[in-house]
Each structure stands twice: as structure tokens, then as C-alpha cells.
Motif scaffolding. Structure first.
Motif, PDB file in Angstrom:
ATOM      1  N   GLY A 264       0.825  -1.200   0.000  1.00  0.00           N
ATOM      2  CA  GLY A 264       0.000   0.000   0.000  1.00  0.00           C
ATOM      3  C   GLY A 264       0.859   1.250   0.000  1.00  0.00           C
ATOM      4  N   GLY A 265       1.942   1.220   0.789  1.00  0.00           N
ATOM      5  CA  GLY A 265       2.830   2.375   0.817  1.00  0.00           C
ATOM      6  C   GLY A 265       3.519   2.583  -0.514  1.00  0.00           C
ATOM      7  N   ILE A 266       3.964   1.479  -1.123  1.00  0.00           N
ATOM      8  CA  ILE A 266       4.592   1.581  -2.440  1.00  0.00           C
ATOM      9  C   ILE A 266       3.596   2.126  -3.451  1.00  0.00           C
ATOM     10  CG2 ILE A 266       5.461   0.218  -4.370  1.00  0.00           C
ATOM     11  CD1 ILE A 266       7.568   0.575  -2.387  1.00  0.00           C
ATOM     12  N   ALA A 267       2.368   1.608  -3.394  1.00  0.00           N
ATOM     13  CA  ALA A 267       1.348   2.079  -4.333  1.00  0.00           C
ATOM     14  C   ALA A 267       1.097   3.566  -4.142  1.00  0.00           C
ATOM     15  CB  ALA A 267       0.050   1.302  -4.144  1.00  0.00           C
ATOM     16  N   ALA A 268       1.006   3.996  -2.887  1.00  0.00           N
ATOM     17  CA  ALA A 268       0.773   5.412  -2.630  1.00  0.00           C
ATOM     18  C   ALA A 268       1.945   6.247  -3.127  1.00  0.00           C
ATOM     19  CB  ALA A 268       0.566   5.643  -1.133  1.00  0.00           C
ATOM     20  N   LEU A 269       3.172   5.725  -2.960  1.00  0.00           N
ATOM     21  CA  LEU A 269       4.347   6.432  -3.438  1.00  0.00           C
ATOM     22  C   LEU A 269       4.298   6.608  -4.943  1.00  0.00           C
ATOM     23  CD1 LEU A 269       7.144   7.554  -2.558  1.00  0.00           C
ATOM     24  CD2 LEU A 269       8.083   5.325  -3.136  1.00  0.00           C
ATOM     25  N   VAL A 270       3.928   5.540  -5.622  1.00  0.00           N
ATOM     26  CA  VAL A 270       3.827   5.610  -7.074  1.00  0.00           C
ATOM     27  C   VAL A 270       2.738   6.585  -7.487  1.00  0.00           C
ATOM     28  CG1 VAL A 270       3.263   4.302  -9.145  1.00  0.00           C
ATOM     29  CG2 VAL A 270       4.708   3.288  -7.401  1.00  0.00           C
ATOM     30  N   VAL A 271       1.608   6.498  -6.799  1.00  0.00           N
ATOM     31  CA  VAL A 271       0.467   7.339  -7.142  1.00  0.00           C
ATOM     32  C   VAL A 271       0.796   8.811  -6.965  1.00  0.00           C
ATOM     33  CG1 VAL A 271      -1.856   7.994  -6.419  1.00  0.00           C
ATOM     34  CG2 VAL A 271      -1.258   5.601  -6.648  1.00  0.00           C
ATOM     35  N   VAL A 272       1.342   9.164  -5.795  1.00  0.00           N
ATOM     36  CA  VAL A 272       1.565  10.570  -5.489  1.00  0.00           C
ATOM     37  C   VAL A 272       2.862  11.065  -6.103  1.00  0.00           C
ATOM     38  CG1 VAL A 272       1.884  12.235  -3.637  1.00  0.00           C
ATOM     39  CG2 VAL A 272       0.259  10.376  -3.371  1.00  0.00           C
ATOM     40  N   GLY A 273       3.933  10.287  -5.961  1.00  0.00           N
ATOM     41  CA  GLY A 273       5.219  10.767  -6.423  1.00  0.00           C
ATOM     42  C   GLY A 273       5.512  10.460  -7.865  1.00  0.00           C
TER      43      GLY A 273
ATOM     44  N   ALA B 226      -9.190   9.245   1.201  1.00  0.00           N
ATOM     45  CA  ALA B 226      -8.292  10.279   0.695  1.00  0.00           C
ATOM     46  C   ALA B 226      -7.851   9.847  -0.691  1.00  0.00           C
ATOM     47  CB  ALA B 226      -7.088  10.457   1.609  1.00  0.00           C
ATOM     48  N   ALA B 227      -8.160  10.669  -1.695  1.00  0.00           N
ATOM     49  CA  ALA B 227      -7.906  10.280  -3.079  1.00  0.00           C
ATOM     50  C   ALA B 227      -7.109  11.345  -3.805  1.00  0.00           C
ATOM     51  CB  ALA B 227      -9.223  10.043  -3.812  1.00  0.00           C
ATOM     52  N   VAL B 228      -6.254  10.905  -4.718  1.00  0.00           N
ATOM     53  CA  VAL B 228      -5.543  11.808  -5.608  1.00  0.00           C
ATOM     54  C   VAL B 228      -6.070  11.586  -7.020  1.00  0.00           C
ATOM     55  CG1 VAL B 228      -3.638  10.177  -5.975  1.00  0.00           C
ATOM     56  CG2 VAL B 228      -3.280  12.601  -6.394  1.00  0.00           C
ATOM     57  N   ASP B 229      -6.302  12.684  -7.735  1.00  0.00           N
ATOM     58  CA  ASP B 229      -6.850  12.624  -9.092  1.00  0.00           C
ATOM     59  C   ASP B 229      -6.003  13.517  -9.981  1.00  0.00           C
ATOM     60  OD1 ASP B 229      -8.253  12.673 -11.441  1.00  0.00           O
ATOM     61  OD2 ASP B 229     -10.180  13.201 -10.557  1.00  0.00           O
ATOM     62  N   LEU B 230      -5.177  12.907 -10.822  1.00  0.00           N
ATOM     63  CA  LEU B 230      -4.330  13.678 -11.717  1.00  0.00           C
ATOM     64  C   LEU B 230      -4.981  13.876 -13.078  1.00  0.00           C
ATOM     65  CD1 LEU B 230      -0.858  12.296 -10.701  1.00  0.00           C
ATOM     66  CD2 LEU B 230      -2.020  14.361  -9.962  1.00  0.00           C
ATOM     67  N   ASP B 231      -6.267  13.638 -13.154  1.00  0.00           N
ATOM     68  CA  ASP B 231      -7.029  13.947 -14.357  1.00  0.00           C
ATOM     69  C   ASP B 231      -8.344  14.616 -13.954  1.00  0.00           C
ATOM     70  OD1 ASP B 231      -7.754  14.089 -17.013  1.00  0.00           O
ATOM     71  OD2 ASP B 231      -8.567  12.055 -17.087  1.00  0.00           O
ATOM     72  N   PRO B 232      -8.279  15.736 -13.216  1.00  0.00           N
ATOM     73  CA  PRO B 232      -9.502  16.355 -12.717  1.00  0.00           C
ATOM     74  C   PRO B 232     -10.223  17.206 -13.749  1.00  0.00           C
ATOM     75  CG  PRO B 232      -7.626  17.641 -12.052  1.00  0.00           C
ATOM     76  CD  PRO B 232      -7.079  16.452 -12.797  1.00  0.00           C
TER      77      PRO B 232
ATOM     78  N   GLY C  23     -17.828  21.575  -3.098  1.00  0.00           N
ATOM     79  CA  GLY C  23     -17.710  22.107  -4.451  1.00  0.00           C
ATOM     80  C   GLY C  23     -16.873  21.229  -5.359  1.00  0.00           C
ATOM     81  N   GLU C  24     -16.353  21.835  -6.411  1.00  0.00           N
ATOM     82  CA  GLU C  24     -15.609  21.095  -7.425  1.00  0.00           C
ATOM     83  C   GLU C  24     -14.438  20.345  -6.803  1.00  0.00           C
ATOM     84  OE1 GLU C  24     -13.090  21.904 -11.564  1.00  0.00           O
ATOM     85  OE2 GLU C  24     -13.741  23.572 -10.293  1.00  0.00           O
ATOM     86  N   GLN C  25     -14.350  19.043  -7.064  1.00  0.00           N
ATOM     87  CA  GLN C  25     -13.244  18.256  -6.550  1.00  0.00           C
ATOM     88  C   GLN C  25     -12.001  18.512  -7.374  1.00  0.00           C
ATOM     89  OE1 GLN C  25     -14.200  14.111  -5.569  1.00  0.00           O
ATOM     90  NE2 GLN C  25     -16.361  14.661  -5.588  1.00  0.00           N
ATOM     91  N   GLY C  26     -10.863  18.617  -6.671  1.00  0.00           N
ATOM     92  CA  GLY C  26      -9.615  18.935  -7.331  1.00  0.00           C
ATOM     93  C   GLY C  26      -8.667  17.767  -7.383  1.00  0.00           C
ATOM     94  N   LEU C  27      -7.383  18.060  -7.206  1.00  0.00           N
ATOM     95  CA  LEU C  27      -6.369  17.021  -7.318  1.00  0.00           C
ATOM     96  C   LEU C  27      -6.341  16.107  -6.103  1.00  0.00           C
ATOM     97  CD1 LEU C  27      -5.419  19.234  -9.409  1.00  0.00           C
ATOM     98  CD2 LEU C  27      -3.135  18.326  -9.050  1.00  0.00           C
ATOM     99  N   LEU C  28      -6.816  16.609  -4.968  1.00  0.00           N
ATOM    100  CA  LEU C  28      -6.855  15.804  -3.747  1.00  0.00           C
ATOM    101  C   LEU C  28      -8.217  15.981  -3.099  1.00  0.00           C
ATOM    102  CD1 LEU C  28      -5.326  14.138  -1.543  1.00  0.00           C
ATOM    103  CD2 LEU C  28      -4.730  16.315  -0.482  1.00  0.00           C
ATOM    104  N   THR C  29      -8.856  14.875  -2.748  1.00  0.00           N
ATOM    105  CA  THR C  29     -10.160  14.926  -2.088  1.00  0.00           C
ATOM    106  C   THR C  29     -10.145  13.995  -0.883  1.00  0.00           C
ATOM    107  OG1 THR C  29     -11.350  15.409  -4.138  1.00  0.00           O
ATOM    108  CG2 THR C  29     -12.643  14.505  -2.327  1.00  0.00           C
ATOM    109  N   MET C  30     -10.653  14.499   0.242  1.00  0.00           N
ATOM    110  CA  MET C  30     -10.755  13.701   1.463  1.00  0.00           C
ATOM    111  C   MET C  30     -12.182  13.731   1.983  1.00  0.00           C
ATOM    112  SD  MET C  30      -7.174  14.765   3.327  1.00  0.00           S
ATOM    113  CE  MET C  30      -7.223  16.445   2.702  1.00  0.00           C
ATOM    114  N   TYR C  31     -12.573  12.662   2.653  1.00  0.00           N
ATOM    115  CA  TYR C  31     -13.945  12.549   3.159  1.00  0.00           C
ATOM    116  C   TYR C  31     -13.931  11.728   4.433  1.00  0.00           C
ATOM    117  CZ  TYR C  31     -18.571  10.315   3.565  1.00  0.00           C
ATOM    118  OH  TYR C  31     -19.767   9.818   4.027  1.00  0.00           O
ATOM    119  N   LEU C  32     -14.767  12.151   5.401  1.00  0.00           N
ATOM    120  CA  LEU C  32     -14.956  11.378   6.631  1.00  0.00           C
ATOM    121  C   LEU C  32     -16.454  11.291   6.891  1.00  0.00           C
ATOM    122  CD1 LEU C  32     -13.464   9.919   8.911  1.00  0.00           C
ATOM    123  CD2 LEU C  32     -13.526  12.045  10.228  1.00  0.00           C
ATOM    124  N   ALA C  33     -16.957  10.071   7.013  1.00  0.00           N
ATOM    125  CA  ALA C  33     -18.390   9.844   7.185  1.00  0.00           C
ATOM    126  C   ALA C  33     -18.845  10.261   8.578  1.00  0.00           C
ATOM    127  CB  ALA C  33     -18.705   8.370   6.952  1.00  0.00           C
TER     128      ALA C  33
END
Length: 548
Positions: free
Chosen positions: A57-66, A95-101, A254-264
Motif C-alpha cells: 500500500g505504501g509503495i502504491a501510494a508512493l507511485v500514485v503521489v510521487g 483520501a484520493a488523488v486525481d491527476l485527471d480532474p 464544491g468542485e473536486q480537485g487534485l486531492l479529495t478527502m472525506y470522513l463519514a
């Protein structure tokens, strides 16, 4: 220098339509019933469970963000599935990263980030592929033997990913989802990344056990493949994107950007279950009290957006009665009357009875006795609580830093030379009485608490008499474009912050002259601001950064 973010309102788009399916608890699925074609088959060898899953998971997050460069920043898209579309409706933290917003945000992100020498020197420009540069930095060939990012990662890595807390059946578990463009290549590539994490050699995959599955363009990473399968199966029944709470809070932000976080709403028990599932081997007895406030949390979301040469972080959350009691309004208005050349300011506007409400909340969470708390503070300060403390902060308090700030003067003239002052609006006579009693405790404290009164409603406190007079006289900071661009909703704000980075010919960059790299990367900044304001049952917080 002019501000580049307009003062007219937030950088947001239309709220998404809402047409949710039925929402309910998701029961655990039978992992054996999942399609074998979609599951990365476990390799021979001993299972190592959660530790390995988190490593992946950490490697995946590293790839995703970095390593974002491989993610086709040049595409002008913004549509398609997002992590919320492939996570279950019982996702409680996200917590999500979107590089195609969307085209505009991608262009603005590159335009803004290319202004900073630390990034432009690495090849970032308005015409560059941002992610290629980051991939080279994060996944360079010499960091892991036998790993070639262009061959082993780029061909299958998508543009979106998230980490989340998900409840399946009676379990709350951590999970990551990564968008992939080639299911088969993704499985092989992730195994190499796991080998890098375990052995620093991508070729040493023997005996490694995948803790993920790849299904329909998404990799699900969890503590083991069975858990990943249960999450994927749950998402086939109901999704986070289809839940009413998700729609409400992400719509409010509002409009979601490159990073979106949510807590129920009310995620306390789920958070405790998730932490317990991690098997950290530590005493978790304090976890109950630490997460007690989450049992009453109403829900919220946050997003990071780029626009107009700057960016903003906006958050919304539910506003309960206790919190509403502690919030006043007009903090930004009080700040707006400071001198025009103010370098920095922080303002708060407490509601009537705020200290009692805060003390009651602390008591409920920690079990401390409120009267004992009052007695301890009264004995140390000579104040009478809660009245004196609420008098001291008035209806608004603004702490400001003037243009004469010179850190070198501290070595020669001491704190008395600092152009720092607190402007308190309230009962002026009562405020001076409380300050006098505090100052009598120590002569040196008394010097710092010298006052200048302006009428019956304003007291300015600070060590520098000239600066106190300047603050008491006031100005029109609120009319400056830089201020208006980064402190929205000033008239209703319960708290606000302002930093003029350009002020006094780039004072902040000059202050960092001993760190040339830091100074160079401060130069493109124009202003930074924050405002927090209540609106009905919602608390809004917005942080804005503008560049020249």
C-alpha cells in the motif's frame, strides 16, 4: 504586485447531481466466488499478512503521489471512474488523488508549480509533463535494482488512486485502490514493487505473496488478497459515490480537485475497529477517549484545487451545537481595519460562553472535573473563570505583525522592539483590568502587556508603543486586493489568517536569506490566507495561496 486569485468567491464548479441507490450494510462476500481471472494468484511461500499488505500500500501510494508523471497529464479529460465509484458504500474514511480532474486544473497546476525554482529546475514548466519529472525523482533506477519505471510501472499505472477505511461485515479495514490500464501488467508490476520494498531488488519475487487483486481496471490493495476481494465484491453491490452522505459533503465542498478527502458521520467505532485490526502490538487503552469526539462527528469533506495561478484547500464539516456556541463572527472584519502595511495577522471571534463550552467538551472527552480545571487556572493566574478569560478575548481578538519587524533587533533591544500587537474588541475597561492583574504577576510580563485604548470598545496590547498607536488608529487592510483574494467571507468568519509574502519588498524571502533555496522558492508567493465561517449547520474552512 497584484494578486492572481479573484476575490469574488471560491474556485468551484457546479455540484454533481445525486441519484443514489439504496444504502445499507455490506456483508462479507465469499472470496472463493470471485473470478479467478481478476485475482493475482498467490505465489508459493509463507504468508506475511498485514505488514506486507501495508508495504505494498505504501509503495502504491508512493507511485500514485510521487510517480505521477506516467499518468498522462497531457490528456484533457476529467471524466471516467474515480476511486469513490469502486469503493463500497460503507467506506467511512477516504483520501484520493486525481491527476485527471479536468483540463483547466491540470493547466493551472503546471502553470503555478512551474513558478517555483525548486520545481522548474527539475524540468517542470507549463508545457512539461509534471509526472515524468516526479517519476524520475521518486522511482529512479538506482533506488531499486532491476526496476525500470518506464517498463515496469508506466505502461499500467492509471491517473487516480485512494486510501480508505472500509467496513465489510463486522470488520473495518484499511484498503488502497489504484487505477490501472492493464490488469495483467499491473499484477506483475506490483509484485516487482513489493520486491523492491522487501529486498530492494525487483527481480526477487520468489516467495512473495500478493496482498491485492486487480479487477476491471482497478487494483485493490489490503492486508491480504482475501480482504481485497471482499472489498471489491462489496463495491459491486453499493458504492461510496452512491451514498447520500458522500453526495452531501462532497457537494458542499464544491468542485473536486487534485486531492479529495472525506470522513463519514460518526466514524468513531469504525476507526477503533480499524486500528485494532492493524495488530500494532501496543496498548490501545487510550484509543476510546482519543476517538470519542468522532462518535459525534457529523461528517465532512475537503479538496485541493488549482486556479488562476494559485491554489486553495477547502473543507466543510457538520456543525454541532457545542461547536456553534464557541464561534462568533466578524474576525475578518476586525482584521480588515488594521494598517494597510500589515505583514501578518491572526484573528479569532469567540462566541458568548465559548470557554465554558470548551471546558465542558474537554471534561466529557477526558473525564476531568471542570471545577478542578478552573481552580488550577485561577490559582496560577489570579483570574476568575470563566468570566475573566471571556472578557480578555472580547468579541474579537486580532494579533498582528507590522512592517517594522526586524529579527536582528531582538538581540539588541529585546521583545519591546517587536512591532507586534493584539487588538481586542469588547469591554475596554474590563479588558484592561484583567491585563493589569496578569501584568502584576511579573514585571517583565507587564511590559509586554502595555495597552493603548481606543474608545470604550477597543484595547491594543503590545510592547511597542508606536506600533500600538498605529494599530489603534487603524487602516484599510481589507481594501487591499491581496487581502480580499485570500480571506473570503471576512464579515462572517469566526477565525481568519493573513500573510503578505510580498510585503516590504519580499520580507519573508529576505528573512530566509541564510537558506538560499528556501528564499528562492518563497519569491513567487504573493499572499496566504485562511478563513473559517459557519453557515447554517455547516462549518466552512478555506486556505488560499496566490502567486505573482
Amino acid at each position: 504586485m497584484s494578486s492572481s486569485v479573484p476575490p469574488s468567491g471560491p474556485l468551484r464548479g457546479p455540484e454533481p447531481p445525486f441519484d443514489p441507490p439504496a444504502y445499507g450494510a455490506v456483508e462479507p462476500s465469499d472470496a472463493a466466488g470471485a473470478s479467478a481471472d481478476n485475482v493475482v494468484t498467490e505465489q508459493p511461500g509463507a504468508r506475511r499478512g498485514l505488514g506486507r499488505g501495508l508495504a505494498v500500500g505504501g509503495i502504491a501510494a508512493l507511485v500514485v503521489v510521487g510517480g505521477a508523471g506516467a499518468w498522462a497529464w497531457t490528456a484533457l479529460g476529467g471524466g471516467g471512474e474515480r476511486p469513490a465509484d469502486v469503493l463500497p458504500g460503507t467506506t467511512f474514511a477516504y483520501a484520493a488523488v486525481d491527476l485527471d480532474p479536468g483540463a483547466s486544473q491540470k493547466v493551472e497546476a503546471l502553470r503555478t508549480l512551474s513558478k517555483f525554482p525548486g520545481l522548474s529546475s527539475k524540468g517542470v514548466s507549463e508545457k512539461s509533463d509534471l509526472g515524468t519529472t516526479l517519476t524520475d525523482l521518486v522511482l529512479s533506477d538506482d533506488e531499486c535494482a532491476n526496476l525500470d519505471p518506464a517498463r515496469d510501472v508506466t505502461p499500467w499505472l492509471g491517473q487516480r488512486a485512494a486510501v480508505a477505511g472500509v467496513t465489510v461485515g463486522e470488520d473495518s479495514v484499511p484498503v488502497g485502490v489504484v487505477q490501472v490500464t492493464d490488469d495483467e501488467a499491473a499484477g506483475a508490476g506490483m509484485l516487482k514493487l513489493l520486491a523492491c520494498s522487501e529486498h530492494q531488488d525487483a527481480a526477487k519475487t520468489d516467495g512473495l505473496t500478493p496482498t491485492w487483486i486487480v479487477r476491471d481496471g482497478w487494483a485493490y490493495v489490503a492486508r491480504d488478497a482475501d480482504t481485497a476481494t471482499r472489498v471489491a465484491d462489496a463495491a459491486a453491490k453499493t458504492t461510496l459515490a452512491g451514498s447520500r452522505d458522500w453526495a452531501e459533503w462532497t457537494g458542499a465542498v464544491g468542485e473536486q480537485g487534485l486531492l479529495t478527502m472525506y470522513l463519514a458521520p460518526k466514524p468513531g467505532s469504525q476507526i477503533r475497529s480499524l486500528v485494532g485490526s492493524l495488530d500494532l502490538g501496543e496498548d490501545l487503552s487510550a484509543l476510546e477517549s482519543a476517538t470519542a469526539q468522532d462518535d459525534e462527528f457529523v461528517g465532512g469533506a475537503m479538496t485541493l484545487r488549482f486556479a488562476d495561478g494559485g491554489f486553495e484547500l477547502e473543507g466543510v464539516s457538520g456543525l454541532d451545537d457545542a461547536t456553534r456556541t464557541m464561534l462568533g463572527s466578524g474576525a475578518g472584519t476586525s482584521m480588515a481595519s488594521l494598517p494597510d502595511d500589515t505583514l501578518a495577522a491572526l484573528a479569532v471571534s469567540p462566541g458568548q460562553g465559548w470557554f465554558e463550552a470548551q471546558a465542558a467538551r474537554m471534561s466529557a472527552q477526558s473525564g476531568a472535573d471542570v471545577e478542578e480545571l478552573y481552580s488550577a487556572i485561577e490559582e496560577a493566574t489570579g483570574l476568575e473563570l470563566p468570566g475573566d478569560l471571556e472578557t480578555l478575548f472580547g468579541t474579537s481578538t486580532v494579533l498582528s505583525l507590522g512592517p517594522g519587524f526586524d529579527p536582528a533587533a531582538l538581540d539588541t533591544a529585546g521583545p519591546g522592539a517587536l512591532p507586534v500587537a493584539a487588538k481586542v474588541t469588547g469591554d475596554a475597561a474590563g479588558i484592561e483590568d484583567v491585563l493589569g492583574r496578569l501584568g502584576s504577576l511579573d514585571p517583565s510580563v507587564g511590559e509586554l502587556l502595555a495597552t493603548t485604548r481606543e474608545g470604550d470598545r477597543t484595547v491594543v496590547v503590545g510592547p511597542d508603543a508606536d506600533y500600538r498607536t498605529s494599530v489603534a488608529t487603524g487602516g484599510s487592510l481589507g481594501s487591499r486586493a491581496a487581502f480580499r483574494s485570500v480571506v473570503p467571507h471576512a464579515d462572517t468568519a469566526a477565525a481568519a489568517f493573513y500573510l503578505d509574502v510580498d510585503g516590504r519588498d519580499g520580507w519573508l524571502a529576505r528573512l530566509a536569506a541564510d537558506e538560499p533555496e528556501v528564499a528562492k522558492n518563497l519569491e513567487p508567493l504573493s499572499a496566504v490566507g485562511m478563513s473559517m465561517w459557519p453557515e447554517g449547520d455547516t462549518l466552512h474552512t478555506r486556505v488560499r495561496v496566490t502567486t505573482d
